[in-house]
Design an enzyme around this catalytic site. Structure first.
Site, PDB file in Angstrom:
ATOM      1  N   HIS A 350       4.303   3.356  -6.362  1.00 57.12           N
ATOM      2  CA  HIS A 350       4.659   2.669  -7.614  1.00 57.12           C
ATOM      3  C   HIS A 350       4.259   3.479  -8.848  1.00 57.12           C
ATOM      4  O   HIS A 350       4.709   3.169  -9.958  1.00 57.12           O
ATOM      5  CB  HIS A 350       3.988   1.300  -7.685  1.00 57.12           C
ATOM      6  CG  HIS A 350       4.525   0.300  -6.714  1.00 57.12           C
ATOM      7  ND1 HIS A 350       5.870   0.029  -6.594  1.00 57.12           N
ATOM      8  CD2 HIS A 350       3.894  -0.494  -5.805  1.00 57.12           C
ATOM      9  CE1 HIS A 350       6.050  -0.895  -5.665  1.00 57.12           C
ATOM     10  NE2 HIS A 350       4.864  -1.214  -5.156  1.00 57.12           N
ATOM     11  N   ASP A 386       8.014   0.833   2.861  1.00 57.74           N
ATOM     12  CA  ASP A 386       7.162  -0.203   2.274  1.00 57.74           C
ATOM     13  C   ASP A 386       8.053  -1.361   1.846  1.00 57.74           C
ATOM     14  O   ASP A 386       9.185  -1.159   1.416  1.00 57.74           O
ATOM     15  CB  ASP A 386       6.417   0.369   1.062  1.00 57.74           C
ATOM     16  CG  ASP A 386       5.357  -0.569   0.523  1.00 57.74           C
ATOM     17  OD1 ASP A 386       4.162  -0.315   0.771  1.00 57.74           O
ATOM     18  OD2 ASP A 386       5.714  -1.553  -0.167  1.00 57.74           O
ATOM     19  N   HIS A 388       8.001  -3.118  -0.698  1.00 59.69           N
ATOM     20  CA  HIS A 388       8.320  -3.042  -2.120  1.00 59.69           C
ATOM     21  C   HIS A 388       9.002  -1.717  -2.431  1.00 59.69           C
ATOM     22  O   HIS A 388       8.667  -0.683  -1.857  1.00 59.69           O
ATOM     23  CB  HIS A 388       7.052  -3.168  -2.976  1.00 59.69           C
ATOM     24  CG  HIS A 388       6.266  -4.416  -2.719  1.00 59.69           C
ATOM     25  ND1 HIS A 388       5.172  -4.453  -1.889  1.00 59.69           N
ATOM     26  CD2 HIS A 388       6.440  -5.679  -3.180  1.00 59.69           C
ATOM     27  CE1 HIS A 388       4.690  -5.684  -1.850  1.00 59.69           C
ATOM     28  NE2 HIS A 388       5.443  -6.443  -2.623  1.00 59.69           N
ATOM     29  N   ASP A 477       3.483  -3.401   4.830  1.00 62.05           N
ATOM     30  CA  ASP A 477       3.527  -4.761   4.322  1.00 62.05           C
ATOM     31  C   ASP A 477       4.832  -5.474   4.648  1.00 62.05           C
ATOM     32  O   ASP A 477       5.023  -6.627   4.242  1.00 62.05           O
ATOM     33  CB  ASP A 477       3.250  -4.807   2.813  1.00 62.05           C
ATOM     34  CG  ASP A 477       3.928  -3.703   2.047  1.00 62.05           C
ATOM     35  OD1 ASP A 477       4.734  -2.957   2.638  1.00 62.05           O
ATOM     36  OD2 ASP A 477       3.667  -3.564   0.834  1.00 62.05           O
TER      37      ASP A 477
END
Length: 648
Positions: A350, A386, A388, A477
């Site tokens: 991120h 991931d 996200h 995740d």
């Protein structure tokens, strides 16, 4: 400079609630709907914002917990007056009930739409207000609302919701809250009080591991691990009522699993740690960003965003993580190491060119990709699974056609954190077509959808691109039981995806740890991934169980098929190899729609409802990005509010 977030969004638990006027004998106060300020007047104008004052009425009985996040100094309009605040520089408790705001410390900014600016105290000094008022309307006082007798009653000890007790414990495995009456976590079924064990065995074996670096004279190593204990020092020091999901135990759990499986140190070498240099970081981040992270070493603790913390050790941990990833990439490209696993934190995908966010400080995958290019790689593939979207990695390489970025993530039409990664985001300028996003439209996505997307999108594009090294931003995740991802990928699913990627660049594979917050899920998934890396050195494209990955039958869900078709339609203009696949799947969808499995939305909702027992950490919104995590309350046990005579 790293900026503090003095008004982090906070869950206002019923167990924490007390009356705004904490002194006995005081007249119960009312709340102005516009600004949330307590005002003892039951009619007239608010002394703070000038709005009409209204009584609580029956709102006291409708206590609920709200998620609030104020990362830019303002409360959203829909939250104004009902959201809780907490100062990260104090240990003050948030006090109040729905419709009121009371806190210690200070808020440094005010919302022009009505949220209050508070300086060193509670919302306002109610002691200075007039104590006696004329009642113009029947039922205009709290006594009229909550007491049925005609005779005057003493309300000095009446505390709305003050005796509502919600005793809770947080699962050490997944951080989810549970009520005390429950022995096992409702999310992951872990026993109350269980924790990580086995890390000491890994720690004692570190000295026995073979070291591999560009300077060593050892023969080529099959699989190398990147790890350093100093990354465990990166933790959230400010004590919060809820544990932060990105915590040191994530690495301890994976390390313990590798040792228990006999993988480390017998089958893996260890890369000597080093801190990344400023010159290397400048190839990825701006000087201001690098300096802001570096300055955190002079602070006890600080926050870049409400969810992204740092302490005095975080700058070192972030540089160690980036340095290990860079060295592993260089060793793989040079042939000294066949593949590697970077067991690092803080995560990185991120972190963009000039900002830290989403638990990430430096972008480890981007640093590794550029290190691989310096070592001789012409083309680098980054696959990000991931849950996200890796908005930082995409931003860094969106105009670079030498780095192909492919991400599979929950998107939900922009409603899932961070909101980027739609299928139409394909890169810019010369990099058009080198950003490939596979955005799931819902939660609960499992093995079949991921493997189907690999077979029909990821692998055809990767084979056409022909990378010299493949880097995996390996967040776990999306694993079953993760509190943020709420998806359903199993350890075997990660094993299959890893096996499929080993053929993309001759087995030159670097797996970098990103997210993943269920300790059992990330440790078992990471172990399966490393097993594939070890086995792939001897037999390419073979699973741990011995079967060929090409034999895996995959039947996607209807939503999964729809997402893959959307991506193929967009990307076929850049990758013509996808054209026949797109036409074939369209025909299958039209002629054999019954082949595809039915939507599992109902099952997903049932899974979400398991997250009961009270509200959890404010950063859950970074998983669901919703103001209310409604599923938490659907199965919540009944609790009685003293004084109201009603149950919630």
């Amino acid at each position: 400079m790293c900026r503090f977030e003095p008004h982090i969004g906070y869950f206002l638990m019923a167990s924490d609630m007390k009356p705004l006027n904490g002194q006995k004998g005081e007249t119960p106060s009312h709340v102005v709907e516009n600004c949330g300020v307590s005002d003892q007047a039951c009619h007239g104008k608010c002394q703070n914002c000038g709005s009409d004052v209204k009584p609580f009425c029956a709102e006291v009985n409708a206590i609920s917990s709200l998620i609030g996040s104020h990362t830019d100094g303002k409360a959203s309009k829909e939250n104004c007056g009902v959201c809780g605040f907490v100062d990260v520089r104090t240990d003050a408790l948030v006090e109040g009930i729905k419709g009121s705001v009371a806190r210690s410390g200070h808020v440094e900014s005010a919302d022009p739409d009505g949220c209050l600016t508070v300086e060193n105290g509670s919302c306002m000094a109610v002691d200075d207000l007039q104590q006696e008022f004329e009642i113009e309307q029947a039922g205009g006082t709290l006594e009229d609302l909550f007491f049925s007798d005609d005779e005057e009653e003493d309300d000095s000890d009446w505390e709305p919701a003050g005796s509502l007790v919600v005793n809770r414990w947080f699962c050490l495995n997944c951080t989810m809250p549970n009520v005390d009456e429950i022995t096992y976590c409702l999310n992951c079924h872990e026993l109350k009080g269980s924790g990580v064990s086995g890390y000491d065995a890994f720690k004692t074996q570190i000295a026995q591991a073979a070291l591999v670096s560009p300077d060593t004279e050892l023969p080529p190593v099959s699989t190398a691990i990147g790890f350093d204990e100093r990354m465990l020092l990166h933790s959230e020091l400010d004590v919060k009522p809820n544990p932060h999901p990105e915590r040191p135990d994530r690495l301890r759990a994976i390390a313990a699993s590798l040792a228990a499986a006999g993988i480390f140190p017998s089958k893996c070498a260890l890369v000597p740690p080093r801190e990344i240099t400023k010159e290397e970081l400048l190839m990825v981040h701006t000087p201001d960003h690098i300096e802001s992270v570096e300055q955190t070493k002079n602070m006890l603790y600080s926050y870049f965003t409400s969810d992204t913390y740092a302490n005095g050790h975080s700058a070192c941990a972030a540089k160690l993580a980036a340095g290990l990833c860079a060295d592993l990439a260089s060793l793989i490209v040079s042939g000294r190491v066949h593949n590697g696993f970077a067991m690092v934190r803080p995560p990185g995908h991120h972190a963009g060119v000039k900002q830290a966010m989403g638990f990430c400080l430096h972008n480890n995958a981007a640093v590794a990709a550029l290190a691989a290019k310096r070592a001789g790689a012409k083309k680098v593939l980054i696959v990000d699974w991931d849950v996200h979207h890796g908005n930082g990695t995409q931003e860094i390489f969106e105009g670079d056609k030498s780095v192909l970025y492919i991400s599979l993530h929950r998107h939900e039409y922009g409603n899932f954190y961070p909101g980027t990664g739609a299928a139409h985001e394909v890169g810019i300028l010369d990099g058009q077509g080198f950003s490939v996003n596979i955005p799931w439209s819902r939660g609960g996505v499992g093995d079949n959808d991921y493997i189907f997307a690999f077979q029909n999108v990821v692998l055809p594009i990767a084979e056409e691109f022909a990378p010299d090294i493949t880097i995996v931003s390996s967040g776990f995740d999306a694993a079953r039981g993760d509190p943020l991802g709420c998806c359903d990928v199993t350890p075997m699913g990660y094993s299959i995806m890893t096996s499929l990627l080993t053929a993309c660049s001759g087995g030159r594979l670097l797996v970098i740890l990103e997210g993943g917050y269920n300790l059992r899920a990330i440790s078992s998934s990471a172990t399966e991934v490393v097993k594939v890396c070890i086995i792939s050195n001897n037999s390419s494209n073979v699973l741990v169980g011995g079967s060929s990955s090409s034999d895996v039958a995959t039947v996607p869900s209807k939503e999964g098929l729809k997402t893959v078709l959307q991506v193929l339609k967009i990307q076929q203009q850049f990758w013509p190899v996808l054209g026949p696949t797109y036409a074939s799947l369209q025909a299958q969808q039209a002629q054999q729609g019954s082949v595809f499995s039915k939507s599992t939305n109902k099952g997903n909702e049932l899974k979400k409802r398991k997250h009961s027992g009270g509200p959890g950490p404010f950063w859950w919104k970074f998983g669901s990005k919703r103001l209310l995590y409604r599923a938490l309350y659907e199965d919540r046990p009944l609790r009685k509010i003293k004084g109201s005579g009603e149950e919630k």
